[in-house]
Design an enzyme around this catalytic site. Structure first.
Site, PDB file in Angstrom:
ATOM      1  CG  HIS A   1      -1.594  -1.724   1.321  1.00  0.00           C
ATOM      2  ND1 HIS A   1      -1.337  -2.401   1.864  1.00  0.00           N
ATOM      3  CD2 HIS A   1      -3.100  -1.401   0.735  1.00  0.00           C
ATOM      4  CE1 HIS A   1      -2.475  -2.777   1.885  1.00  0.00           C
ATOM      5  NE2 HIS A   1      -3.788  -2.853   1.310  1.00  0.00           N
TER       6      HIS A   1
ATOM      7  CG  HIS B   1      -6.123   1.351  -0.956  1.00  0.00           C
ATOM      8  ND1 HIS B   1      -6.343   2.201   0.656  1.00  0.00           N
ATOM      9  CD2 HIS B   1      -5.879   0.091  -0.446  1.00  0.00           C
ATOM     10  CE1 HIS B   1      -6.311   1.404   1.682  1.00  0.00           C
ATOM     11  NE2 HIS B   1      -6.569   0.242   0.905  1.00  0.00           N
TER      12      HIS B   1
END
Lengths: 676, 676
Positions: free
Chosen positions: A36, A272
Site C-alpha cells: 500500500h 491504495h
C-alpha cells in the site's frame, strides 16, 4: 506537486526527508509487487514532523518505559512506519526494507508486535490500533497515578496514532473512542488521515458522516487542518495544543491526498493497495528531480539529519534515568514493585487463597470472584474490568475503585457494553510494560471481541479474557445467550489457552496458573450455575491440573474412559459411580485445558488416556468438533449439535440429553462398539 | 408515581392499558424467576402509543408484506413485546405469557424470529436489532423503488425500533447507524430508551457521550423528549414528524425511568435484570389501586380497547389488498416477479452459466465473480455488496448501480469498512419478504461479523456471506490477514452451511446450490490465488457436489484416502498421481461442504469414505480441528497449527509444509500406521 500547493513548516531539507520516506515506500511496495504505497505518500509530511519534532523516543532502546507510543492503526501503510524506523535509526537496516513482505524479513505486510523493533502493537485489521491506543492511554494514566511522585514524573508519555477512514468506520473504534472521551484521556492524540479514498473508491460511496461532530459528541477535541497534508506549521501547532490538553483526547483531522505526487494515481483508489508500477514511480522521481533509475535511495543529508533522533533519544533517556534513579532512591518500595512488574514477578499470598466446603455447591464464576477478591488487592499491576456485566462476571473486588477522570489510580475499568472495545483496549494495556488486564463478559459474547482475541494470540499479549455463563447452563436467557460452539471456537485459535474448570478448586488452580503464565492470552469458561465442589482429599490428582487434563477417578485396566470438562465433570463422576455398581470400571478424566494437555509428553498423555482403552465417551455441553481427537473412532460424544433453548437450566440439560443416563448409555455403546 | 409527574397525551383508559403492560411484564418475570422487568416498565407509555396510534399492522396476518416493522433491539425487554403482541390480538395467548422463559413456550427469554408471531427478528445480543432495522429500511426503499407505480404504493411501510444504551454502545450500531445516515433512510425511526441505567449501575459509569450530537454527526434527525417517559403528546408529535421525513433517519431520544413506579427499585440497576420480588410488585399494584394478590390481570376495558388493533389491522390490510389487486392488474410482470420472490422461486438461466477452460487456472473468487456476473442481472430480488473490498471479493456485476440516496433501485450496497454492520444489515434485508442479500469481505474478517453470522444461523435467515482470501494463500498481507482457524470457526456454527470449492467449476455448482437453498445462511471460502480448473470430463463425479463430498479419483480397494477441500485439492490430486506411479492406490475426495455431507445416508458416505480403509490423510490450509472425524485414529493431517506469515503465497505453502511431498509422506505414514 508540492510546487502547486502551499507548504508550511518544512525546510528544503525536511522536504527531502519527506520525499525519501515516500520513495522508500513506493520502492518497497514495487519490489514486493504488493502493498500500500498511497497512504505513506499522503501522510509522510505529518508523520515526519511527528517523529522528528514531537515524539520522545530512543531508537537505541525501543523498550524504554517512558517512550512516547506510536500506533499505526492504518497498518496497511506499514512502509510509512518501516521507513521512519529505518531513517530514525532503529535497528531496521535498509536491507530489511528491500525485503518488504518477504518470508522471514523484519518488514511483514502489516506491522507485527515482537517482530520488528519499534512496532508497539500488531495492526492491520482495522480499528484495532486506535483501540489499543486507548488502552495504552489508560495504562499511562494508571502508571503515572501509581508511580509519579512530586517532580519525579517517571511516566509522562503520550500516545500517538495514525488512523484512516477504515479505522474510524469499524465499530470497535467507535466503542473505544467513546470510552476514551468518557475517561478524558488527554494523553491520547489521534491523527486522522482524511484522504477521501477507500478500496472501493471515494469514501463518499459509503462514509459521509461528520467525523468531527461525532468525536466531539464523544467528548474529544477535534482540530481540522486543510493544506493538503502539507500545512505542517498548522499541524505542529495542533500537536502542541493536543499535548497541552488536560481534559480530553484530541483528534487532528488532516486532509491529505492518497498517493500524493503520483501524476496518474493521486486521489484514486489505484494508489491504495497496489504498486504504482515502475513507469509511474519513474515519473514521480523525475518530477522531484530524483534519479528515476535508482531505488531505495537515502540521500546522505537525509540520513544525517534524521539520524539526529539517536542522539536526541539518548539524551532524553539519560536525563530520564537520572530522574528515575532519584525517584527509585526516594521510593524504594514502589521501585521494587515496578521492577518486579516489569520482570513479570508476582507475589501471590498462598495463605489468602479461598477454600471451599465440599458440601456446598458453588458456581465457578463465584469461585473465580472469590479468587479475584483474594489475590487482586495484593497485585497492583493488574487492572480488572467488565463489559457491563460486573455482577454476573464476578470480576470486581471490594478494594477496587473505578478508573475514572478523577481517579486515575482506580483499578477497575467500566468498559460499558463494548466487548470488542474492551478486548482491544485490554490488548493495549497488556503491552504497556508492567501491567496486565483482565476483563469479563458472557462466553457467548466472545464472538463480539473475537478479532481482538485473535490479535492477542498472534502477538502473545498476556490478556486475560474472563468469560462466564459458559453453556446451556445459562438457562432462561435462551439460545442467543447460550454458547454451544463458542468454547470450540476459542480452542481453535493458535496460542490461546482456554480453561474450563470443573469446580471451585480447579478454578483456584486455573487462576494461579494464569497469573504465573506469561506466554500469551488466556480465556476462561465459567459456569453461571452451581456445581459440586470436588473434595481435594478425595481427588488428589488435581495437583496435575496444570498439565491440562488429569485422572480424577483412576482404574486399573479401565473398561471405558469418561472425559469431560467444566460442569459436565459432575455428570461423568455420577455415571462412573453407577457404572461401578454394574461392575464397569470407568476412568474419569477432567480436561480443563486442552492446549496444556497437548504439550505433555507421551507417557503422561497415555497415563491419562491409555491407548489400549478404545471405549471412550466425551461429555461437554458444546459442539463435538475437536473431541474426536480424544475419543477416537470407537468413542461416543454426549453434547450439543444444535443451538440451545430458553428454559430453566436443569430442563435444558434434560432436553438436550446431557444426563447421567445418556453418559452411561454412551459408555455402554462405545464398549460394545470396541468389541465389534 | 404518575401522580408525581406530568402525563400528557394519555387518557385514564390509556394509562390503564399502560399499567397492564407493566404488570404483565412484572408478573411474567416474577413467575419465571428471571428476566428484565425494568425496561418494559419505563417504556410502556411510548410503546403503547407507538403500537396503538402510529404503527400499521394486522395482528391476524403478521406476515402482511406492507406492515410496519417493529424491532425490539433491546431484546431483554422481551416482555414489553410479548405483552403488546398479546394485548393487540396476535396469536399469543395469556397462557404463553404465564410460561415466559419456560421450555417450549412461545415466550423465550429473548425474542426469537420464527418462534413467536409478530417477532420480526431475533434480538438480545445488543446492537443487532437496530442494525437489522437498517437492513429492513434499505429493503423497503428498494422494494418501493422497484414495485411502487404511480399511486400504487404497495411498499410504503416504516421501520420502528426501540434501542437502549447498550445497543448504542455496541460498535455494530455505530456502523449501521453511520451507514443509515449516509443512505438517508428516512423510513427508519429509532426510539432511544434513555433510562440512564445499565447492569453495572448508572450509565455515567462508562457512557457519557452526547448521543444526539453523535447521531447528528451521522446525518440523522434527533428529537429529544423529557417528561420522564410520560410526555406522550410530545412523543406522538415526534413520531409524526419522523414519519414525514424525506431525507434522514430519525432518533427520538426519550428520557425514561427504568423500573418506573417501583418504590424501591426505580432508577436502579436492580430493576434491570431480575424479578422485583413478590412484595415489591404488591406494593406497586397497591399504589396503582390494583389488587395486590392477583397476577396476569388484563382488565376487560383494556382488553376491549386494545383489541381494536384487530379491526383496524383488518381494515388496513383490506384497503391494501384492493390497491395491490389494481397494481397487480396494471403490472402483471412485476406482480409475477414479486410473487415468485415471495415463494423463493428463482429462474437461473443455465445457458448463461460461465464455463472454464481447464488449461487456464482461475481463482475461485474470480470464478465466483463470473458466476455473479452471469446470474445476478436476471435475479432482481438479490441485493449485493461488500465491506469495501469490492475489487478483491469480485462481488460486483456490471449492471448493478449503487444503492444510494438518489438511487433507491440500486442493487449494490457499499457497506464501507463495516463488516459487522454489513452482517447485521444483511440479516435485516434477508427477513424483508422477497429479498435476499449477499455481501463480501475477507474470510479472516468473518471474525468481525461473527455475532451476525450466529444470529443468521440461529434464525435461519437466508443470508449469503461471501468470504474470499481463504488461507495462507493470501500471501504477503501476512498473518493478520491469513485465516487459519476461520474456516473451522464457521463449520462449528449449527445451521450454517460453509462451502470451500476446489476450483472454478465447483464454485459455479456452489452458487447454484446456494441460490436454490432456502434453509438458512451460507458462507463461502474462496481463494485469492489461481487454481487449476478441474475438467468436468475427467471428473464426472462432480455431479455429486451437492452431497457435500464426492470421489474425485476413484479406486477399487484403495490403499489410502486423500481428503481435501479448496486449494488443497490440487495437492492431493498431484500426490495421488505420484503415489500411483509407486503402485499406491489413493482415492481422492473433494469435501466442499461438510454440513451437506453429514446429511447423506450411510451408503453414500461409505461409498466416498469406505469404512474398511483406515489409512487416510486430510489436507487443508487450516487447523486440524474437525478433521479427526473424517481421518480417524489412523489418519494423518497436513495443515496449519500456527498463524501464517507474510510472504509470497507459494513460499508460505512451502514454509508451512503444505506440499505434495508432505501429502505423500503422510499417506505412507498413515498406511504404515494401519499395518501396525
Amino acid at each position: 506537486m508540492e510546487k502547486t500547493i502551499k507548504v508550511t513548516g518544512l525546510s528544503e531539507l525536511d522536504l527531502q526527508c519527506v520525499q525519501t520516506i515516500r520513495f522508500l515506500a513506493m520502492d518497497a511496495v514495487q519490489a514486493a509487487k504488493s502493498g500500500h504505497p498511497g497512504m505513506p505518500m499522503g501522510m509522510a509530511p505529518a508523520a515526519y514532523s511527528l517523529w522528528m519534532r514531537h515524539m520522545r523516543f530512543n531508537p537505541a532502546d525501543p523498550k524504554w518505559i517512558n517512550r512516547d507510543r506510536f500506533v499505526l492503526s492504518a497498518g496497511h501503510g506499514s512502509m510509512l512506519l518501516y521507513s521512519l524506523l529505518h531513517l530514525c535509526g532503529f535497528d531496521l537496516p535498509l536491507d530489511e526494507l528491500k525485503r518488504f513482505r518477504q518470508l522471514g524479513s523484519k518488514t511483514p505486510g502489516h506491522p507485527e508486535f515482537g517482530h520488528t523493533p519499534g512496532v508497539e502493537v500488531t495492526t492491520g485489521p482495522l480499528g484495532q490500533g486506535i483501540s489499543n491506543a486507548v488502552g495504552m492511554a489508560i495504562a499511562q494514566k494508571y502508571l503515572a497515578a501509581r508511580y509519579n511522585q512530586g517532580d519525579h514524573k517517571i511516566f509522562d508519555y503520550k500516545i500517538f496514532t495514525i488512523s484512516g477512514d477504515g479505522c474510524l468506520e469499524e465499530g470497535v473504534s467507535h466503542e473505544s473512542s467513546s470510552l476514551a472521551g468518557h475517561l478524558g484521556l488527554d494523553n491520547l492524540i489521534v491523527i486522522y488521515d482524511d484522504n477521501h479514498i477507500t478500496i472501493d473508491g471515494k469514501t463518499s460511496l459509503s462514509f459521509s458522516e461528520e467525523v468531527a461532530k461525532r468525536y466531539r459528541g464523544y467528548g474529544w477535541n477535534v482540530i481540522e487542518i486543510g493544506g493538503d497534508g502539507h500545512d505542517i506549521a498548522a499541524f505542529d501547532k495542533a500537536v502542541e495544543y493536543a499535548k497541552a490538553q488536560s481534559e480530553r483526547p484530541t483528534m487532528i483531522k488532516l486532509r491529505t491526498h492518497i498517493g500524493f505526487g503520483s501524476p496518474n494515481f493521486q486521489d484514486t483508489h489505484t494508489a491504495h493497495g497496489a504498486p504504482l508500477g515502475v513507469d509511474e514511480i519513474k515519473l514521480i522521481k523525475q518530477s522531484y528531480g530524483w534519479d528515476p533509475e535508482k531505488s531505495f535511495v537515502v540521500p546522505a543529508e537525509v540520513s544525517k539529519h534524521m539520524a539526529q533522533c539517536r542522539q536526541k533519544g539518548q539524551a532524553l533517556q539519560s536525563d530520564y534515568q537520572e530522574t528515575f534513579k532519584q525517584w527509585a532512591k526516594s521510593n524504594p518500595g514502589l521501585a521494587r514493585e515496578l521492577q518486579d512488574g516489569l520482570e513479570g514477578k508476582l507475589a501471590i499470598d498462598e495463605s489468602k487463597l479461598p477454600t471451599f466446603d465440599p458440601a456446598t455447591p458453588v458456581a465457578t464464576r463465584s469461585a473465580s470472584g472469590k479468587m479475584i477478591q483474594a489475590v487482586m488487592p495484593g497485585l497492583p499491576l493488574i487492572l480488572g474490568g467488565s463489559a457491563d456485566l460486573t455482577p454476573s462476571n464476578n470480576t470486581h473486588f471490594k478494594e477496587a475503585t473505578d478508573f475514572a477522570k478523577d481517579n486515575r489510580g482506580g483499578r477497575y475499568i467500566r468498559y460499558g457494553v463494548r466487548e470488542h472495545g474492551m478486548g482491544a483496549i485490554m490488548n493495549g494495556i497488556a503491552v504497556s510494560g508492567p501491567l496486565r488486564p483482565y476483563g469479563g463478559t458472557f462466553l457467548v459474547f466472545a464472538d463480539y471481541m473475537r478479532p481482538a482475541i485473535r490479535l492477542a494470540a498472534m502477538s502473545h499479549y498476556p490478556t486475560i479474557f474472563v468469560f462466564t455463563h459458559d453453556s446451556i447452563g445459562v438457562g432462561e436467557d435462551g439460545p442467543t445467550h447460550q454458547p454451544v460452539e463458542t468454547l470450540a471456537s476459542l480452542r481453535i485459535i493458535p496460542d490461546l489457552l482456554t480453561f474450563r474448570p470443573a469446580d471451585a478448586n480447579e478454578t483456584v488452580r486455573m487462576w494461579k496458573y494464569i497469573l504465573n503464565y506469561k506466554g500469551g492470552p488466556v480465556a476462561t469458561a465459567l459456569t453461571r450455575q452451581n456445581l459440586p465442589v470436588l473434595d481435594p482429599a478425595k481427588y488428589p490428582n488435581m495437583k496435575n491440573f496444570d498439565k491440562g487434563a488429569y485422572v480424577l477417578v483412576a482404574q486399573d485396566k479401565p473398561d471405558v474412559l469418561l472425559l469431560a470438562t467444566g460442569s459436565e465433570v459432575e455428570l461423568v463422576l455420577k455415571a462412573a459411580e453407577k457404572l461401578a455398581a454394574e461392575g464397569v470400571k470407568a476412568q474419569v478424566v477432567s480436561m480443563p485445558c486442552w492446549e496444556l494437555f497437548k504439550k505433555q509428553d507421551a507417557a503422561y498423555m497415555s497415563s491419562v488416556l491409555p491407548q489400549a482403552v478404545k471405549a471412550r465417551v466425551g461429555v461437554e455441553a458444546g459442539v463435538r468438533d475437536g473431541w474426536d481427537r480424544w475419543i477416537g473412532d470407537a468413542g461416543r460424544f454426549v453434547g450439543m449439535s444444535t443451538f440451545g433453548a430458553s428454559g430453566p437450566y436443569k430442563a435444558c440439560f434434560e432436553k438436550f440429553g446431557l444426563t447421567v443416563e445418556a453418559v452411561i448409555a454412551a459408555a455402554k455403546d462405545s464398549m460394545a462398539n470396541v468389541k465389534k
